[in-house]
Design an enzyme around this catalytic site. Structure first.
Site, PDB file in Angstrom:
ATOM      1  N   HIS A  25       0.758  -0.772   0.206  1.00 11.72           N
ATOM      2  CA  HIS A  25       0.085   0.147  -0.369  1.00 11.72           C
ATOM      3  C   HIS A  25       0.727   1.118   0.069  1.00 11.72           C
ATOM      4  O   HIS A  25       1.649   1.364   0.715  1.00 11.72           O
ATOM      5  CB  HIS A  25      -0.652   0.211   1.059  1.00 11.72           C
ATOM      6  CG  HIS A  25      -2.000  -0.898   1.422  1.00 11.72           C
ATOM      7  ND1 HIS A  25      -3.416  -0.815   0.763  1.00 11.72           N
ATOM      8  CD2 HIS A  25      -1.813  -2.308   1.438  1.00 11.72           C
ATOM      9  CE1 HIS A  25      -4.087  -2.356   0.756  1.00 11.72           C
ATOM     10  NE2 HIS A  25      -3.493  -2.968   1.361  1.00 11.72           N
ATOM     11  N   HIS A 209      -9.055  -8.150  -1.564  1.00  7.25           N
ATOM     12  CA  HIS A 209      -8.513  -8.803  -0.032  1.00  7.25           C
ATOM     13  C   HIS A 209     -10.152  -9.556   0.656  1.00  7.25           C
ATOM     14  O   HIS A 209     -10.635  -8.854   1.214  1.00  7.25           O
ATOM     15  CB  HIS A 209      -8.394  -7.260   0.511  1.00  7.25           C
ATOM     16  CG  HIS A 209      -7.139  -6.255   0.686  1.00  7.25           C
ATOM     17  ND1 HIS A 209      -6.498  -5.505   0.037  1.00  7.25           N
ATOM     18  CD2 HIS A 209      -6.310  -5.989   1.172  1.00  7.25           C
ATOM     19  CE1 HIS A 209      -6.408  -4.523  -0.247  1.00  7.25           C
ATOM     20  NE2 HIS A 209      -5.596  -5.203   1.577  1.00  7.25           N
ATOM     21  N   GLU A 212      -8.132 -11.891   5.161  1.00  6.37           N
ATOM     22  CA  GLU A 212      -7.375 -11.857   6.066  1.00  6.37           C
ATOM     23  C   GLU A 212      -7.779 -11.973   7.920  1.00  6.37           C
ATOM     24  O   GLU A 212      -7.139 -12.299   8.565  1.00  6.37           O
ATOM     25  CB  GLU A 212      -6.615 -10.450   5.604  1.00  6.37           C
ATOM     26  CG  GLU A 212      -5.695  -9.967   6.309  1.00  6.37           C
ATOM     27  CD  GLU A 212      -5.457  -8.408   6.427  1.00  6.37           C
ATOM     28  OE1 GLU A 212      -4.923  -7.813   7.102  1.00  6.37           O
ATOM     29  OE2 GLU A 212      -6.402  -7.373   5.470  1.00  6.37           O
TER      30      GLU A 212
END
Length: 368
Positions: A25, A209, A212
């Protein structure tokens, strides 16, 4: 690639090894000194006043909480100083400089353009400013690195279609693909199904994503409902794998699908330790997933918050799992195969940069 006894490693050899970074990121990798200087210029109030060293320590300590939500709070102070074109260009240029120093030869850097428009920039101007920084950094590095953007939409917001269209508008000008990020719980990827369907119609690449902080349903939705090319983290796929006392391993239907389809897993070990996705590096699922030959890749996630680098990630894994150069090369080729880059360019980087780089290091190690 066949397993073999790992070659003796030093941290310096790992630093010099060619690396490929798919999950990093931009707003999670600023230099502390840059934050201090940018904050002074834009009037952003920082959480500590003791200078860059203290600020860097604050980021890592605050992120080391075991909570993804608390981890994400630290971004208030990086995003807060990235609201002008000049700041974005500087941060992007320094990102490239830091990656070159770390031995990275290809990187996809993600960020959410919608988070950088508070002071009047348009989404297009945000992407242009970041691209200028990447171009400047790559030009200064010569031919040592290729960097592409991934445009991220925040999963708790409602701008994913707008960001997907932005990614398509820029895909021949430095943008490689699309992503969604943010807290998983309560914000399933299916909320953004229209954006993913649009990207599929446009023959575009995207990662999500998933897996996680949330479990198998998030991974299943990302793949089967949304059509993700890769999984950001994907660490919770381990919940669909059963290890028996006799040493045998049984894969559930979803885990078998992920392995059989060669779905790339963008794993970020140090970040996972901070957010509680793994209790220790030795217990991180990456060890078993590699042994089972899932398409595992190694990434940094947020270099500032995790106090990490690709060298640190790989060196730590080498120590925890007794990996050698062949293992690190395997991770690297996995990542390059999975990059959102045309096939001929991926093949060229593997054959002309990555394999020769590891071969030279292996020869050096063999010679003592």
């Amino acid at each position: 690639m066949q397993d073999s006894a790992p070659a003796p490693l030093t941290e310096e050899q790992v630093r010099r090894a060619p690396k490929v970074l798919l999950h990093d990121h931009l707003d999670g990798g600023l230099r502390p000194q840059t934050i201090v200087e940018l904050a002074a210029g834009c009037g952003h109030e920082l959480p500590v006043s003791g200078g860059a060293e203290e600020l860097g320590r604050w980021f890592t300590e605050s992120a080391d909480s075991g909570s993804l939500e608390r981890y994400l709070e630290t971004f208030d102070h990086t995003v807060g100083v990235m609201q002008s074109a000049q700041a974005l260009t500087r941060v992007a240029r320094e990102c490239v400089e830091d990656l070159v120093e770390d031995g990275v030869v290809y990187a996809e850097i993600r960020y959410a353009p919608e988070q950088h428009v508070r002071d009047g920039l348009s989404l297009d101007e945000v992407v242009a400013a970041v691209q200028q920084g990447f171009d400047e950094g790559c030009a200064a590095a010569g031919d040592r690195i290729v960097v592409r953007q991934l445009l991220t939409a925040m999963r708790h917001q409602a701008r994913s279609m707008e960001i997907a269209e932005l990614a398509i508008a820029w895909r021949d000008r430095g943008v490689a693909g699309f992503d969604i990020a943010g807290a998983e719980a309560g914000y399933p990827p299916t909320r953004h199904l229209d954006a993913f369907e649009y990207l599929q119609r446009e023959n575009a690449h995207f990662t999500i994503h998933a897996g996680e902080a949330f479990g198998l349903p998030s991974i299943w939705q990302a793949l089967q409902w949304c059509g993700a090319d890769r999984l950001g983290h994907g660490v919770r796929i381990i919940d669909d794998i059963t290890a028996h006392e006799d040493g045998s391993v049984e894969l559930g239907r979803l885990a078998a699908y992920v392995r059989d389809k060669r779905v790339p897993l963008e794993m970020c070990p140090m970040s996972n330790l901070q957010t509680g996705a793994a209790a220790s590096l030795a217990e991180h699922p990456i060890g078993l997933l590699k042994r089972l030959r899932f398409r595992v890749t190694v990434n940094t996630d947020n270099r500032l918050m995790s106090g990490t680098s690709m060298t640190h990630e790989m060196w730590s894994l080498a120590q925890a799992f007794d990996y050698g150069l062949r293992d690190l090369e395997w991770f690297t080729i996995n990542a390059m195969k999975s990059a959102f880059l045309p096939f001929d360019q991926r093949f060229d980087l593997i054959s002309s940069v990555i394999k020769p780089g590891y071969a030279a290091l292996a020869t050096e190690a063999a010679q003592g």
